[in-house]
Design a protein around this motif. Structure first.
Motif, PDB file in Angstrom:
ATOM      1  N   TYR A  56      60.135  56.914  -3.153  1.00  0.00           N
ATOM      2  CA  TYR A  56      58.466  56.333  -3.634  1.00  0.00           C
ATOM      3  C   TYR A  56      57.740  55.757  -2.169  1.00  0.00           C
ATOM      4  CZ  TYR A  56      55.391  52.449  -4.845  1.00  0.00           C
ATOM      5  OH  TYR A  56      54.079  51.665  -5.112  1.00  0.00           O
ATOM      6  N   HIS A  57      56.763  56.073  -2.492  1.00  0.00           N
ATOM      7  CA  HIS A  57      55.900  56.054  -1.366  1.00  0.00           C
ATOM      8  C   HIS A  57      54.803  55.746  -1.443  1.00  0.00           C
ATOM      9  CE1 HIS A  57      57.014  60.135   1.797  1.00  0.00           C
ATOM     10  NE2 HIS A  57      58.101  58.969   1.434  1.00  0.00           N
ATOM     11  N   GLU A  58      54.040  54.479  -0.701  1.00  0.00           N
ATOM     12  CA  GLU A  58      52.738  53.191  -1.137  1.00  0.00           C
ATOM     13  C   GLU A  58      51.863  54.170  -0.536  1.00  0.00           C
ATOM     14  OE1 GLU A  58      53.675  49.470   0.265  1.00  0.00           O
ATOM     15  OE2 GLU A  58      51.623  48.397  -0.886  1.00  0.00           O
ATOM     16  N   VAL A  61      45.451  56.918   1.799  1.00  0.00           N
ATOM     17  CA  VAL A  61      46.361  57.889   2.634  1.00  0.00           C
ATOM     18  C   VAL A  61      48.081  57.185   2.474  1.00  0.00           C
ATOM     19  CG1 VAL A  61      46.518  57.978   4.947  1.00  0.00           C
ATOM     20  CG2 VAL A  61      44.321  57.825   3.664  1.00  0.00           C
ATOM     21  N   CYS A  62      49.126  58.006   2.362  1.00  0.00           N
ATOM     22  CA  CYS A  62      50.210  57.271   2.096  1.00  0.00           C
ATOM     23  C   CYS A  62      50.557  56.919   3.682  1.00  0.00           C
ATOM     24  CB  CYS A  62      51.280  58.546   2.110  1.00  0.00           C
ATOM     25  SG  CYS A  62      52.522  58.320   2.305  1.00  0.00           S
ATOM     26  N   ARG A  63      51.169  56.329   3.086  1.00  0.00           N
ATOM     27  CA  ARG A  63      52.122  55.042   4.383  1.00  0.00           C
ATOM     28  C   ARG A  63      53.016  55.769   5.504  1.00  0.00           C
ATOM     29  NH1 ARG A  63      51.624  49.144   2.502  1.00  0.00           N
ATOM     30  NH2 ARG A  63      49.004  48.614   2.648  1.00  0.00           N
ATOM     31  N   ASP A  64      53.287  56.902   4.595  1.00  0.00           N
ATOM     32  CA  ASP A  64      54.300  57.423   5.546  1.00  0.00           C
ATOM     33  C   ASP A  64      54.186  58.439   6.371  1.00  0.00           C
ATOM     34  OD1 ASP A  64      57.699  58.157   4.556  1.00  0.00           O
ATOM     35  OD2 ASP A  64      56.443  59.341   6.282  1.00  0.00           O
ATOM     36  N   GLU A  65      54.300  58.194   7.567  1.00  0.00           N
ATOM     37  CA  GLU A  65      53.558  59.082   9.047  1.00  0.00           C
ATOM     38  C   GLU A  65      53.648  60.593   8.870  1.00  0.00           C
ATOM     39  OE1 GLU A  65      53.391  57.993  12.285  1.00  0.00           O
ATOM     40  OE2 GLU A  65      52.327  55.582  11.736  1.00  0.00           O
ATOM     41  N   SER A  66      54.912  60.881   8.365  1.00  0.00           N
ATOM     42  CA  SER A  66      55.878  62.466   7.962  1.00  0.00           C
ATOM     43  C   SER A  66      54.898  63.411   6.813  1.00  0.00           C
ATOM     44  CB  SER A  66      57.145  61.670   8.132  1.00  0.00           C
ATOM     45  OG  SER A  66      58.124  61.222   7.088  1.00  0.00           O
ATOM     46  N   CYS A  67      54.200  62.352   5.862  1.00  0.00           N
ATOM     47  CA  CYS A  67      53.781  62.434   4.819  1.00  0.00           C
ATOM     48  C   CYS A  67      53.309  62.914   4.779  1.00  0.00           C
ATOM     49  CB  CYS A  67      53.992  61.824   3.121  1.00  0.00           C
ATOM     50  SG  CYS A  67      53.555  62.181   2.265  1.00  0.00           S
ATOM     51  N   GLY A  68      51.766  62.030   4.841  1.00  0.00           N
ATOM     52  CA  GLY A  68      50.200  62.497   5.301  1.00  0.00           C
ATOM     53  C   GLY A  68      49.361  62.345   4.097  1.00  0.00           C
ATOM     54  N   ARG A  69      49.902  62.177   3.051  1.00  0.00           N
ATOM     55  CA  ARG A  69      49.596  62.630   1.780  1.00  0.00           C
ATOM     56  C   ARG A  69      47.959  61.620   2.017  1.00  0.00           C
ATOM     57  NH1 ARG A  69      50.289  64.749  -3.423  1.00  0.00           N
ATOM     58  NH2 ARG A  69      49.398  64.302  -5.072  1.00  0.00           N
ATOM     59  N   ARG A  70      46.594  62.283   1.072  1.00  0.00           N
ATOM     60  CA  ARG A  70      45.515  61.809   1.425  1.00  0.00           C
ATOM     61  C   ARG A  70      45.181  62.108  -0.244  1.00  0.00           C
ATOM     62  NH1 ARG A  70      41.475  62.497   5.611  1.00  0.00           N
ATOM     63  NH2 ARG A  70      42.004  64.894   5.574  1.00  0.00           N
ATOM     64  N   ARG A  80      57.101  60.433  -5.266  1.00  0.00           N
ATOM     65  CA  ARG A  80      56.186  58.784  -6.299  1.00  0.00           C
ATOM     66  C   ARG A  80      55.028  58.313  -5.160  1.00  0.00           C
ATOM     67  NH1 ARG A  80      57.529  54.053 -10.101  1.00  0.00           N
ATOM     68  NH2 ARG A  80      55.008  53.713 -10.274  1.00  0.00           N
ATOM     69  N   HIS A  81      53.945  58.648  -5.956  1.00  0.00           N
ATOM     70  CA  HIS A  81      52.919  57.764  -4.709  1.00  0.00           C
ATOM     71  C   HIS A  81      51.638  57.014  -5.796  1.00  0.00           C
ATOM     72  CE1 HIS A  81      53.715  60.783  -1.917  1.00  0.00           C
ATOM     73  NE2 HIS A  81      52.835  60.332  -0.821  1.00  0.00           N
ATOM     74  N   ALA A  82      52.025  55.744  -5.408  1.00  0.00           N
ATOM     75  CA  ALA A  82      50.695  54.318  -5.779  1.00  0.00           C
ATOM     76  C   ALA A  82      50.781  54.232  -4.919  1.00  0.00           C
ATOM     77  CB  ALA A  82      52.262  53.959  -6.849  1.00  0.00           C
TER      78      ALA A  82
HETATM   79 ZN   LIG Z   1      53.813  60.123   1.098  1.00  0.00          ZN
END
Ligand SMILES: [Zn+2]
Length: 68
Positions: free
Chosen positions: A6-8, A22-31, A52-54
């Motif tokens: 889970y990513h916030e 923007v995903c808070r996980d820097e290794s992810c970078g989903r926007r 999962r992102h929320a």
């Molecule tokens: Zn993410």
């Protein structure tokens, strides 16, 4: 059982009609850009799309379970 990944996501920018999350996980970078007045989600950077992102901002909530 391990919890599901889970990513916030956090709001980074906002207009009258859209919110940029923007995903808070820097290794992810989903926007993604989410429409405020109607359900609409535009992926800018996919990041780790198996996770999962929320996120939420005021009255705008985003949960990608249904749109993944
Ligand atoms: Zn993410």
């Amino acid at each position: 059982m391990a919890p599901a990944p889970y990513h916030e996501m956090a709001c980074e920018a906002e207009t009258a009609s859209e919110v940029l999350f923007v995903c808070r996980d820097e290794s992810c970078g989903r926007r993604v850009v989410v429409g405020k007045s109607r359900p609409r989600l535009t992926v800018i950077d996919r990041g780790n799309f198996s996770v999962r992102h929320a996120g939420s901002l005021g009255g705008v909530a985003m949960d990608e379970v249904a749109v993944a």
